[in-house]
Design a protein around this motif. Structure first.
Motif, PDB file in Angstrom:
ATOM      1  N   ARG A 131      60.316 -14.674  27.622  1.00 24.52           N
ATOM      2  CA  ARG A 131      59.915 -13.635  28.584  1.00 24.52           C
ATOM      3  C   ARG A 131      60.430 -13.956  29.975  1.00 24.52           C
ATOM      4  NH1 ARG A 131      54.552 -14.122  25.851  1.00 24.52           N
ATOM      5  NH2 ARG A 131      54.790 -12.755  24.054  1.00 24.52           N
ATOM      6  N   LEU A 132      60.443 -15.232  30.321  1.00 21.82           N
ATOM      7  CA  LEU A 132      60.982 -15.630  31.620  1.00 21.82           C
ATOM      8  C   LEU A 132      62.474 -15.304  31.691  1.00 21.82           C
ATOM      9  CD1 LEU A 132      60.153 -16.778  34.299  1.00 21.82           C
ATOM     10  CD2 LEU A 132      60.555 -19.065  33.405  1.00 21.82           C
ATOM     11  N   ALA A 133      63.174 -15.387  30.577  1.00 16.38           N
ATOM     12  CA  ALA A 133      64.591 -15.005  30.542  1.00 16.38           C
ATOM     13  C   ALA A 133      64.752 -13.520  30.869  1.00 16.38           C
ATOM     14  CB  ALA A 133      65.188 -15.322  29.172  1.00 16.38           C
ATOM     15  N   ILE A 134      63.824 -12.701  30.415  1.00 12.70           N
ATOM     16  CA  ILE A 134      63.850 -11.273  30.741  1.00 12.70           C
ATOM     17  C   ILE A 134      63.639 -11.083  32.238  1.00 12.70           C
ATOM     18  CG2 ILE A 134      62.589  -9.090  30.465  1.00 12.70           C
ATOM     19  CD1 ILE A 134      62.081  -9.988  27.517  1.00 12.70           C
ATOM     20  N   VAL A 135      62.658 -11.777  32.794  1.00 17.76           N
ATOM     21  CA  VAL A 135      62.377 -11.668  34.226  1.00 17.76           C
ATOM     22  C   VAL A 135      63.593 -12.095  35.036  1.00 17.76           C
ATOM     23  CG1 VAL A 135      60.933 -12.546  36.112  1.00 17.76           C
ATOM     24  CG2 VAL A 135      59.888 -11.954  33.914  1.00 17.76           C
ATOM     25  N   LYS A 136      64.199 -13.215  34.672  1.00 23.92           N
ATOM     26  CA  LYS A 136      65.384 -13.694  35.388  1.00 23.92           C
ATOM     27  C   LYS A 136      66.539 -12.702  35.272  1.00 23.92           C
ATOM     28  CE  LYS A 136      65.888 -17.916  33.810  1.00 23.92           C
ATOM     29  NZ  LYS A 136      66.024 -19.363  33.550  1.00 23.92           N
ATOM     30  N   THR A 137      66.677 -12.078  34.141  1.00 25.32           N
ATOM     31  CA  THR A 137      67.728 -11.081  33.942  1.00 25.32           C
ATOM     32  C   THR A 137      67.501  -9.863  34.840  1.00 25.32           C
ATOM     33  OG1 THR A 137      68.159 -11.796  31.684  1.00 25.32           O
ATOM     34  CG2 THR A 137      68.770  -9.533  32.230  1.00 25.32           C
ATOM     35  N   LEU A 138      66.250  -9.488  35.034  1.00 20.06           N
ATOM     36  CA  LEU A 138      65.931  -8.318  35.847  1.00 20.06           C
ATOM     37  C   LEU A 138      65.951  -8.597  37.350  1.00 20.06           C
ATOM     38  CD1 LEU A 138      62.969  -6.882  33.746  1.00 20.06           C
ATOM     39  CD2 LEU A 138      65.209  -5.811  34.087  1.00 20.06           C
ATOM     40  N   ALA A 139      65.793  -9.858  37.755  1.00 15.83           N
ATOM     41  CA  ALA A 139      65.675 -10.197  39.179  1.00 15.83           C
ATOM     42  C   ALA A 139      66.857  -9.666  39.982  1.00 15.83           C
ATOM     43  CB  ALA A 139      65.544 -11.706  39.356  1.00 15.83           C
ATOM     44  N   GLY A 140      66.536  -8.827  40.961  1.00  9.26           N
ATOM     45  CA  GLY A 140      67.544  -8.312  41.868  1.00  9.26           C
ATOM     46  C   GLY A 140      68.500  -7.300  41.276  1.00  9.26           C
TER      47      GLY A 140
END
Length: 119
Positions: A53-62
């Motif tokens: 899930r953190l990989a999803i968040v990092k992918t979405l960041a910015g």
């Protein structure tokens, strides 16, 4: 830079920050505006922000809004699995769902907590 701060906090910690903010406002002092996400324990945080899930968040960041299919392509995972994870992240307030897709409206995520030895 627009940052989300993730903290491990007890209800007493959250209440103390709320009272402090109220006192600052009553004293006419500028409010410290920080976006935070509080978890009661490391285990609770890890349930929500597991590595996939953190990989999803990092992918979405910015990145602005992206479709779930595009997020799945970028993290190289099955669309259904990403959809389940995105739903959990939306329901816990980590990411937002808009008409144009899902987004993490921050540039970075900052983790603010200590880990100490078990008693």
């Amino acid at each position: 830079m627009n940052t989300l701060t993730v903290r491990l906090s007890t209800m007493a910690d959250v209440k103390a920050r709320f009272v402090e903010a109220g006192e600052r406002a009553l004293a006419g002092k500028a409010a410290e505006v920080t976006s935070t996400l509080n978890f009661a324990s490391y285990e609770d945080m890890h349930k929500v922000l597991a590595p996939s899930r953190l990989a999803i968040v990092k992918t979405l960041a910015g990145q602005g809004p992206l479709s779930i299919r595009e997020v799945a392509r970028r993290v190289k995972r099955d669309v259904q699995a990403v959809h389940r994870d995105v739903t959990l992240l939306v329901n816990t307030g980590v990411i937002d769902r808009t008409q144009r897709g899902v987004e993490f409206p921050y540039d970075t995520i900052h983790f603010e907590f200590d880990v100490s030895a078990a008693a």
